[in-house]
Design a protein around this motif. Sequence first.
Motif, PDB file in Angstrom:
ATOM      1  N   PRO A 311      81.923  64.155 107.996  1.00  0.00           N
ATOM      2  CA  PRO A 311      82.134  65.536 107.588  1.00  0.00           C
ATOM      3  C   PRO A 311      81.294  65.934 106.379  1.00  0.00           C
ATOM      4  O   PRO A 311      80.838  67.056 106.289  1.00  0.00           O
ATOM      5  CB  PRO A 311      83.615  65.593 107.232  1.00  0.00           C
ATOM      6  CG  PRO A 311      84.224  64.353 107.740  1.00  0.00           C
ATOM      7  CD  PRO A 311      83.142  63.374 108.031  1.00  0.00           C
ATOM      8  N   GLU A 312      81.042  64.959 105.481  1.00  0.00           N
ATOM      9  CA  GLU A 312      80.297  65.299 104.267  1.00  0.00           C
ATOM     10  C   GLU A 312      78.881  65.790 104.564  1.00  0.00           C
ATOM     11  O   GLU A 312      78.330  66.596 103.865  1.00  0.00           O
ATOM     12  CB  GLU A 312      80.219  64.080 103.323  1.00  0.00           C
ATOM     13  CG  GLU A 312      81.515  63.729 102.647  1.00  0.00           C
ATOM     14  CD  GLU A 312      82.450  62.975 103.574  1.00  0.00           C
ATOM     15  OE1 GLU A 312      83.640  62.903 103.271  1.00  0.00           O
ATOM     16  OE2 GLU A 312      81.995  62.482 104.613  1.00  0.00           O
ATOM     17  N   ARG A 314      77.843  67.450 107.185  1.00  0.00           N
ATOM     18  CA  ARG A 314      77.917  68.788 107.759  1.00  0.00           C
ATOM     19  C   ARG A 314      76.699  69.125 108.595  1.00  0.00           C
ATOM     20  O   ARG A 314      76.135  70.217 108.513  1.00  0.00           O
ATOM     21  CB  ARG A 314      78.075  69.834 106.655  1.00  0.00           C
ATOM     22  CG  ARG A 314      79.339  69.674 105.853  1.00  0.00           C
ATOM     23  CD  ARG A 314      79.470  70.796 104.856  1.00  0.00           C
ATOM     24  NE  ARG A 314      79.770  72.044 105.546  1.00  0.00           N
ATOM     25  CZ  ARG A 314      80.993  72.446 105.821  1.00  0.00           C
ATOM     26  NH1 ARG A 314      82.022  71.731 105.457  1.00  0.00           N
ATOM     27  NH2 ARG A 314      81.183  73.579 106.442  1.00  0.00           N
ATOM     28  N   TYR A 318      82.157  68.832 112.606  1.00  0.00           N
ATOM     29  CA  TYR A 318      82.583  67.483 112.216  1.00  0.00           C
ATOM     30  C   TYR A 318      83.375  66.759 113.299  1.00  0.00           C
ATOM     31  O   TYR A 318      83.458  65.546 113.311  1.00  0.00           O
ATOM     32  CB  TYR A 318      83.413  67.555 110.927  1.00  0.00           C
ATOM     33  CG  TYR A 318      84.711  68.304 111.097  1.00  0.00           C
ATOM     34  CD1 TYR A 318      84.742  69.678 110.970  1.00  0.00           C
ATOM     35  CD2 TYR A 318      85.881  67.640 111.416  1.00  0.00           C
ATOM     36  CE1 TYR A 318      85.916  70.383 111.156  1.00  0.00           C
ATOM     37  CE2 TYR A 318      87.062  68.335 111.612  1.00  0.00           C
ATOM     38  CZ  TYR A 318      87.067  69.703 111.479  1.00  0.00           C
ATOM     39  OH  TYR A 318      88.228  70.389 111.679  1.00  0.00           O
TER      40      TYR A 318
ATOM     41  N   ASP B 106      90.332  64.526 108.751  1.00  0.00           N
ATOM     42  CA  ASP B 106      89.051  65.262 108.752  1.00  0.00           C
ATOM     43  C   ASP B 106      89.281  66.763 108.599  1.00  0.00           C
ATOM     44  O   ASP B 106      88.529  67.443 107.891  1.00  0.00           O
ATOM     45  CB  ASP B 106      88.284  64.999 110.064  1.00  0.00           C
ATOM     46  CG  ASP B 106      87.663  63.612 110.073  1.00  0.00           C
ATOM     47  OD1 ASP B 106      87.594  62.989 108.999  1.00  0.00           O
ATOM     48  OD2 ASP B 106      87.258  63.152 111.157  1.00  0.00           O
ATOM     49  N   LYS B 109      90.039  67.463 105.044  1.00  0.00           N
ATOM     50  CA  LYS B 109      88.836  67.425 104.194  1.00  0.00           C
ATOM     51  C   LYS B 109      88.003  68.697 104.357  1.00  0.00           C
ATOM     52  O   LYS B 109      87.355  69.147 103.436  1.00  0.00           O
ATOM     53  CB  LYS B 109      87.966  66.222 104.587  1.00  0.00           C
ATOM     54  CG  LYS B 109      88.470  64.904 104.028  1.00  0.00           C
ATOM     55  CD  LYS B 109      87.526  63.797 104.451  1.00  0.00           C
ATOM     56  CE  LYS B 109      88.210  62.444 104.377  1.00  0.00           C
ATOM     57  NZ  LYS B 109      87.476  61.421 105.126  1.00  0.00           N
ATOM     58  N   GLN B 110      88.013  69.238 105.556  1.00  0.00           N
ATOM     59  CA  GLN B 110      87.205  70.413 105.841  1.00  0.00           C
ATOM     60  C   GLN B 110      87.776  71.683 105.230  1.00  0.00           C
ATOM     61  O   GLN B 110      87.042  72.611 104.930  1.00  0.00           O
ATOM     62  CB  GLN B 110      87.100  70.622 107.363  1.00  0.00           C
ATOM     63  CG  GLN B 110      86.223  69.622 108.064  1.00  0.00           C
ATOM     64  CD  GLN B 110      84.774  69.708 107.628  1.00  0.00           C
ATOM     65  OE1 GLN B 110      84.186  70.786 107.622  1.00  0.00           O
ATOM     66  NE2 GLN B 110      84.201  68.591 107.251  1.00  0.00           N
TER      67      GLN B 110
END
Lengths: 382, 111
Positions: A311-312, A314, A318, B106, B109-110
């Motif tokens: 996810p980091e 991007r 994700y 996830d 986190k988003q």
Amino acid sequence: MENDEQPEIIVKFINETGGKKLSEKEKRLRYSVRVWKKRLKRRKVIERRKKHIRRLLQGKPLSLHNDIKTRVRYNDVRAPEDFSFLTNTEETIDFLNRIESYFNKRKQVFVVLKNVKNIDHSAITVLLSLMYKFRVAKIKFNGDFPDDLKVKETIVDSQFFRKLLSPMSSDMGNDYTMTKNNQIFARANTIVVSEMGEKIMEESTKTIWGERRICKGLQKTLIELMHNTNNHASRSEDNQEHWWLSVNHDKENKKVDFYFVDYGQGILRSLERKSNPKIWNNFWDNFKKMIDLGSEQKVIECLLNGEHWSPEQRIQPYYRGKGLPSIKDSLSRGQISDLQIITNNTRSEVDSNNFIHLSKNFNGTFIHWKLEKNNENKIWNI
Amino acid sequence: MEYIKILIAKDFSKTPGPRYKKEGSFSAELFLEQILEKKFTDILEKKDKKIIIDLDGTLGYGTSFLEETFGGLARKYGADKVSEKIEVASKEEPWLLEDIKSYIEDVKKQS
């Protein structure tokens, strides 16, 4: 205006006419000459073709004349002697690419299998998926049988022709047929047909363990691959690429081979396409930078390890990109064996972590895996 | 605590499919629409109720089905609410519990 400043075509015109403007009569004359030259050229081609046909017909019985005349219209493409995607990958890709180049020009093809000495289901499945494109596009194609009887029998038993020539329907997904020699072809359209897995699992596990068993890794692999084809294979946005599955039962050695093919654009080209900034925010460029690419083989390795969807980073939604890693997980857990992926210019032998560069580009994705006695299985309790 | 049990194999399908309805049959979108979302909204405000989803008894799951079911629900109602109100069970594939947990994480986190 100086001569050297004028466009080339005007300079040529001035030189030809001596700077004079052409009269209407001269224009018509020149036009007629051009038309006649074209006609003459076309007539020469036709004459040459007729002469070629006359030569071919010489000494042949009258009953064969029509067949020979039809045959001349096709472009011959010869299959390699060892016609296998697994053991002779590059030659087989070269053969398929030649067929595809005729497809792109909408030209008729005659597939020459006469000299094939060895064939397996990997090649048959890919050939089937490609020839089906001819059928959908209504481009004529034909072919001959191998002289080798064993090879001929393999093709006939695979039901290649039955599948290729059967009526096209929208519910191809339910089509699952067992032939007399325990070799089957299942074909579906563009969507995920998860219920097909039940029948395939029943038959496959009976071959291996003599009874129905549940192999969750098999179902997972099938769903992930169908899903990938639906989501990523098509070159257009309509997701209309077909996937093809061939299941080959080996009762003697108690194992079942699976061959999955989509003749889309391949995994790597699919990623490139998604580098369109509007869609994926330069996914491809970011990805290459991210993993400091040495080669495209490295990309496949990273995709299998799930290293691209954190996810980091991007770089794409994700929650996407988990399919290939989960297939690799199934392999690591012993749920399937001998996973091999051929896509674009990369061949991946995932078992041994071996990623090979191919000199020929395969415009699609081919995946082979195996189910055998030592793979994880559970009692059939559903 | 009162548990409402959902057995996917019995209540939905033994062959769960893709993420969205347009991608094929028995999708996560359909599962959410027909079964899970309704039950989830019913207990959302009830402190003494939880849903337990049993994953066993199917032929197997694609990652997209599980991600859309749990991640999709978390995207709509919040990751904390989903973690609080839903429990997942699987004896046949225990690693799926970790996967599902990561899908919900996830989303967190988003957001």
